[in-house]
Design a protein around this motif. Structure first.
Motif, PDB file in Angstrom:
ATOM      1  N   ILE A 198       4.807   2.572   7.724  1.00 39.65           N
ATOM      2  CA  ILE A 198       4.196   1.236   7.695  1.00 39.65           C
ATOM      3  C   ILE A 198       5.282   0.222   8.060  1.00 39.65           C
ATOM      4  CG2 ILE A 198       3.201  -0.543   6.228  1.00 39.65           C
ATOM      5  CD1 ILE A 198       1.691   1.599   4.726  1.00 39.65           C
ATOM      6  N   PHE A 199       5.082  -0.433   9.188  1.00 37.71           N
ATOM      7  CA  PHE A 199       6.036  -1.443   9.651  1.00 37.71           C
ATOM      8  C   PHE A 199       5.730  -2.775   8.980  1.00 37.71           C
ATOM      9  CE2 PHE A 199       7.601  -4.655  12.619  1.00 37.71           C
ATOM     10  CZ  PHE A 199       8.871  -4.176  12.912  1.00 37.71           C
ATOM     11  N   SER A 200       4.439  -3.026   8.790  1.00 38.61           N
ATOM     12  CA  SER A 200       3.994  -4.244   8.115  1.00 38.61           C
ATOM     13  C   SER A 200       2.548  -4.018   7.701  1.00 38.61           C
ATOM     14  CB  SER A 200       4.096  -5.455   9.049  1.00 38.61           C
ATOM     15  OG  SER A 200       3.710  -6.635   8.373  1.00 38.61           O
ATOM     16  N   PHE A 201       2.078  -4.804   6.761  1.00 41.89           N
ATOM     17  CA  PHE A 201       0.668  -4.659   6.395  1.00 41.89           C
ATOM     18  C   PHE A 201       0.149  -5.947   5.781  1.00 41.89           C
ATOM     19  CE2 PHE A 201       0.671  -4.388   1.745  1.00 41.89           C
ATOM     20  CZ  PHE A 201       2.012  -4.147   1.472  1.00 41.89           C
ATOM     21  N   VAL A 202      -1.176  -6.075   5.813  1.00 44.32           N
ATOM     22  CA  VAL A 202      -1.850  -7.161   5.106  1.00 44.32           C
ATOM     23  C   VAL A 202      -2.960  -6.536   4.279  1.00 44.32           C
ATOM     24  CG1 VAL A 202      -1.352  -8.937   6.841  1.00 44.32           C
ATOM     25  CG2 VAL A 202      -3.471  -7.585   7.000  1.00 44.32           C
ATOM     26  N   VAL A 203      -3.354  -7.253   3.247  1.00 47.37           N
ATOM     27  CA  VAL A 203      -4.504  -6.827   2.449  1.00 47.37           C
ATOM     28  C   VAL A 203      -5.586  -7.878   2.649  1.00 47.37           C
ATOM     29  CG1 VAL A 203      -5.383  -6.224   0.178  1.00 47.37           C
ATOM     30  CG2 VAL A 203      -2.994  -5.710   0.788  1.00 47.37           C
ATOM     31  N   ASN A 204      -6.660  -7.428   3.282  1.00 44.20           N
ATOM     32  CA  ASN A 204      -7.733  -8.363   3.632  1.00 44.20           C
ATOM     33  C   ASN A 204      -8.732  -8.447   2.472  1.00 44.20           C
ATOM     34  OD1 ASN A 204     -10.300  -8.389   6.230  1.00 44.20           O
ATOM     35  ND2 ASN A 204      -9.519 -10.031   4.972  1.00 44.20           N
ATOM     36  N   HIS A 205      -8.884  -9.651   1.911  1.00 39.64           N
ATOM     37  CA  HIS A 205      -9.867  -9.851   0.831  1.00 39.64           C
ATOM     38  C   HIS A 205     -11.087 -10.623   1.331  1.00 39.64           C
ATOM     39  CE1 HIS A 205      -7.093  -8.570  -2.402  1.00 39.64           C
ATOM     40  NE2 HIS A 205      -6.157  -9.133  -1.649  1.00 39.64           N
ATOM     41  N   TYR A 206     -10.862 -11.503   2.272  1.00 41.39           N
ATOM     42  CA  TYR A 206     -11.922 -12.414   2.670  1.00 41.39           C
ATOM     43  C   TYR A 206     -11.615 -12.932   4.067  1.00 41.39           C
ATOM     44  CZ  TYR A 206     -15.461 -16.015   2.217  1.00 41.39           C
ATOM     45  OH  TYR A 206     -16.565 -16.782   2.402  1.00 41.39           O
TER      46      TYR A 206
ATOM     47  N   GLY B 184       7.742   0.578   5.167  1.00 40.00           N
ATOM     48  CA  GLY B 184       8.597   1.754   5.249  1.00 40.00           C
ATOM     49  C   GLY B 184       7.928   3.010   4.714  1.00 40.00           C
ATOM     50  N   MET B 185       6.747   2.852   4.138  1.00 41.32           N
ATOM     51  CA  MET B 185       6.023   3.999   3.566  1.00 41.32           C
ATOM     52  C   MET B 185       5.649   4.980   4.680  1.00 41.32           C
ATOM     53  SD  MET B 185       2.546   3.625   1.401  1.00 41.32           S
ATOM     54  CE  MET B 185       2.135   4.797   0.135  1.00 41.32           C
ATOM     55  N   ALA B 186       5.882   6.253   4.442  1.00 36.05           N
ATOM     56  CA  ALA B 186       5.527   7.279   5.435  1.00 36.05           C
ATOM     57  C   ALA B 186       4.025   7.517   5.412  1.00 36.05           C
ATOM     58  CB  ALA B 186       6.259   8.572   5.119  1.00 36.05           C
ATOM     59  N   VAL B 187       3.436   7.503   6.574  1.00 39.91           N
ATOM     60  CA  VAL B 187       1.979   7.705   6.671  1.00 39.91           C
ATOM     61  C   VAL B 187       1.678   8.730   7.756  1.00 39.91           C
ATOM     62  CG1 VAL B 187       1.275   5.444   5.768  1.00 39.91           C
ATOM     63  CG2 VAL B 187       1.808   5.691   8.207  1.00 39.91           C
ATOM     64  N   GLN B 188       0.469   9.257   7.670  1.00 38.07           N
ATOM     65  CA  GLN B 188       0.012  10.259   8.628  1.00 38.07           C
ATOM     66  C   GLN B 188      -1.398   9.865   9.077  1.00 38.07           C
ATOM     67  OE1 GLN B 188       1.316  13.319   9.931  1.00 38.07           O
ATOM     68  NE2 GLN B 188      -0.604  13.302  11.107  1.00 38.07           N
ATOM     69  N   ALA B 189      -1.622   9.995  10.370  1.00 42.09           N
ATOM     70  CA  ALA B 189      -2.950   9.640  10.888  1.00 42.09           C
ATOM     71  C   ALA B 189      -3.970  10.733  10.574  1.00 42.09           C
ATOM     72  CB  ALA B 189      -2.890   9.423  12.399  1.00 42.09           C
ATOM     73  N   GLY B 190      -5.128  10.302  10.086  1.00 40.74           N
ATOM     74  CA  GLY B 190      -6.301  11.166  10.010  1.00 40.74           C
ATOM     75  C   GLY B 190      -7.371  10.483  10.848  1.00 40.74           C
ATOM     76  N   PHE B 191      -8.536  11.061  10.888  1.00 42.98           N
ATOM     77  CA  PHE B 191      -9.601  10.432  11.672  1.00 42.98           C
ATOM     78  C   PHE B 191     -10.864  10.323  10.841  1.00 42.98           C
ATOM     79  CE2 PHE B 191      -6.606  11.632  14.814  1.00 42.98           C
ATOM     80  CZ  PHE B 191      -6.687  10.613  15.743  1.00 42.98           C
ATOM     81  N   GLU B 192     -11.558   9.218  11.018  1.00 42.57           N
ATOM     82  CA  GLU B 192     -12.808   9.022  10.302  1.00 42.57           C
ATOM     83  C   GLU B 192     -13.909   8.784  11.328  1.00 42.57           C
ATOM     84  OE1 GLU B 192     -14.399   6.450   6.490  1.00 42.57           O
ATOM     85  OE2 GLU B 192     -12.260   6.753   6.788  1.00 42.57           O
ATOM     86  N   ASP B 193     -14.986   9.576  11.186  1.00 43.64           N
ATOM     87  CA  ASP B 193     -16.156   9.383  12.062  1.00 43.64           C
ATOM     88  C   ASP B 193     -17.095   8.413  11.348  1.00 43.64           C
ATOM     89  OD1 ASP B 193     -15.180  11.342  13.881  1.00 43.64           O
ATOM     90  OD2 ASP B 193     -15.914  12.906  12.522  1.00 43.64           O
ATOM     91  N   PHE B 194     -17.070   7.153  11.755  1.00 48.23           N
ATOM     92  CA  PHE B 194     -17.869   6.141  11.064  1.00 48.23           C
ATOM     93  C   PHE B 194     -19.349   6.268  11.399  1.00 48.23           C
ATOM     94  CE2 PHE B 194     -13.596   4.297  11.184  1.00 48.23           C
ATOM     95  CZ  PHE B 194     -13.409   4.095   9.830  1.00 48.23           C
TER      96      PHE B 194
ATOM     97  N   SER C  60     -15.330   6.730  16.152  1.00 49.74           N
ATOM     98  CA  SER C  60     -14.328   7.407  15.323  1.00 49.74           C
ATOM     99  C   SER C  60     -13.031   6.643  15.515  1.00 49.74           C
ATOM    100  CB  SER C  60     -14.147   8.860  15.771  1.00 49.74           C
ATOM    101  OG  SER C  60     -15.368   9.571  15.644  1.00 49.74           O
ATOM    102  N   LEU C  61     -12.269   6.541  14.440  1.00 49.58           N
ATOM    103  CA  LEU C  61     -11.010   5.791  14.518  1.00 49.58           C
ATOM    104  C   LEU C  61      -9.937   6.486  13.696  1.00 49.58           C
ATOM    105  CD1 LEU C  61     -12.218   2.097  14.021  1.00 49.58           C
ATOM    106  CD2 LEU C  61     -11.353   3.118  16.141  1.00 49.58           C
ATOM    107  N   PRO C  62      -8.687   6.324  14.116  1.00 46.46           N
ATOM    108  CA  PRO C  62      -7.607   6.821  13.260  1.00 46.46           C
ATOM    109  C   PRO C  62      -7.528   5.969  11.996  1.00 46.46           C
ATOM    110  CG  PRO C  62      -6.721   5.599  15.131  1.00 46.46           C
ATOM    111  CD  PRO C  62      -8.197   5.702  15.342  1.00 46.46           C
ATOM    112  N   VAL C  63      -7.378   6.637  10.870  1.00 44.08           N
ATOM    113  CA  VAL C  63      -7.142   5.972   9.590  1.00 44.08           C
ATOM    114  C   VAL C  63      -5.933   6.662   8.974  1.00 44.08           C
ATOM    115  CG1 VAL C  63      -8.052   5.504   7.279  1.00 44.08           C
ATOM    116  CG2 VAL C  63      -9.583   5.383   9.266  1.00 44.08           C
ATOM    117  N   PHE C  64      -4.933   5.885   8.671  1.00 42.49           N
ATOM    118  CA  PHE C  64      -3.704   6.488   8.136  1.00 42.49           C
ATOM    119  C   PHE C  64      -3.806   6.667   6.629  1.00 42.49           C
ATOM    120  CE2 PHE C  64      -2.449   5.175  12.277  1.00 42.49           C
ATOM    121  CZ  PHE C  64      -1.409   6.013  12.643  1.00 42.49           C
TER     122      PHE C  64
END
Ligand SMILES: [Zn+2]
Length: 341
Positions: A259-267, A305-315, A320-324
């Motif tokens: 994770i290079f950067s992130f936001v938490v979307n509430h609204y 800096g958190m290590a993440v791995q891509a998975g995929f979700e079929d919405f 379908s999109l990658p979701v880490f």
């Protein structure tokens, strides 16, 4: 056993009763009204406006369009308001059978109304000079029925149109459905199950980015790779920022990153997403970044800096999109990866 008659019995007792005295049209059948009607309806049969054409068709002169029948009885707005006021006053002492049936249905909860059928039968063509009167009789009140709109009863009135000589010129069966609001199949189904979740917004597909979403459907994380210099780039775009080449090929990334950067979307909240929604800029180990959702973490546990791995979700079938998600120890990226981009 109660002596109180059932609603069915009471309603059936009104069948055959007259709705009231005859109503006479304010004007006789006349050519100006015919011409206005023909213009409004766009029905240009010449027998309605051209005497010669009417005679050629076997009539004595122009005839009124048969479906104008009700127009010869309609009173116009002011007269209708006066009539309603007069009826309201009269109703307090002597409501008409039709008014009584309507009141009974309203009291029983059948408060909504929709017209369902109008069947007209013409005895002869109407011609200018005919002056119509109409009487109405309650023809039928149905038993309770389940309809798409709701539980209701059909009320049919039979109207008889007569000319100035008292001869029958037309009849009309006019049927309405009085129903209980909110009892229809559609509204019941809506009440029983929540509305389906809206689909995620569709990506705006272009020639440049279609491969990324096609790859996601196959659960592959495809990234543009410059064919000339090998630089990765994302989001997709036509040319390489490093060497300006337009040539590129899809490259399947490992899906490992941080994770290079992130936001938490509430609204604002869009119904297709779950909140709070963690949206991260993930730096792939191969050296470019992409924006994606991250699952399996909370706003409190997410960190740069958190290590993440891509998975995929079929919405849905089309998206379908990658979701880490947080990487396990074996998939974690190392910190000394060199960025290419
Ligand atoms: Zn390049």
């Amino acid at each position: 056993m109660s002596d109180t008659p059932s609603l069915d019995d009471v309603l059936q007792s009104f069948v055959g009763q007259s709705s009231g005295p005859a109503t006479r049209g304010s004007q006789p059948v006349n050519e100006p009204m015919i011409e206005h009607w023909v213009e409004a309806m766009g029905d240009y049969n010449p027998v309605y406006v051209d005497a010669a054409a009417a005679r050629a068709a076997g009539f004595d002169g122009v005839i009124a369009p048969p479906t104008m029948l009700q127009a010869w009885i309609m009173r116009g707005l002011r007269a209708s308001l006066d009539a309603d006021a007069g009826r309201d006053a009269a109703q307090e002492s002597a409501p008409s059978p039709n008014d009584q049936v309507m009141a009974l249905l309203n009291e029983a909860g059948y408060t909504s109304v929709v017209a369902t059928n109008c069947d007209q039968h013409y005895e002869r063509p109407l011609v200018p000079g005919d002056h119509l009167s109409v009487t109405s009789v309650i023809d039928a009140v149905s038993e309770e029925k389940q309809t798409g709109l709701g539980t209701g009863r059909f009320l049919t009135n039979r109207l008889e149109y007569r000319d100035q000589h008292g001869d029958l010129v037309a009849t009309m069966l006019f049927r309405i459905l009085k129903f209980k609001p909110g009892t229809g199949g559609a509204s019941r189904a809506a009440a029983e199950q929540p509305a389906p979740r809206p689909l995620r917004p569709r990506p705006a597909l272009t020639q440049d980015n279609a491969f990324f979403f096609e790859g996601a459907k196959q659960h592959k994380l495809l990234i543009q790779k410059c064919s000339a210099c090998g630089t990765l780039r994302h989001p997709p775009r036509p040319s390489c920022a490093a060497c300006r080449s337009f040539e590129w090929e899809p490259f399947e990334a490992s899906g490992r990153g941080t994770i290079f950067s992130f936001v938490v979307n509430h609204y604002p909240q869009v119904p297709a997403f779950d909140y709070p929604l963690v949206v991260a800029l993930v730096e792939l180990e191969e050296g470019t970044r992409l924006v994606a959702n991250v699952s399996g973490i909370t706003p409190e546990t997410a960190h740069i800096g958190m290590a993440v791995q891509a998975g995929f979700e079929d919405f849905d079938d089309d998206l379908s999109l990658p979701v880490f998600h947080p990487a396990t120890a074996t998939t974690a990226t190392t910190a000394d990866e060199t960025r290419i981009d």
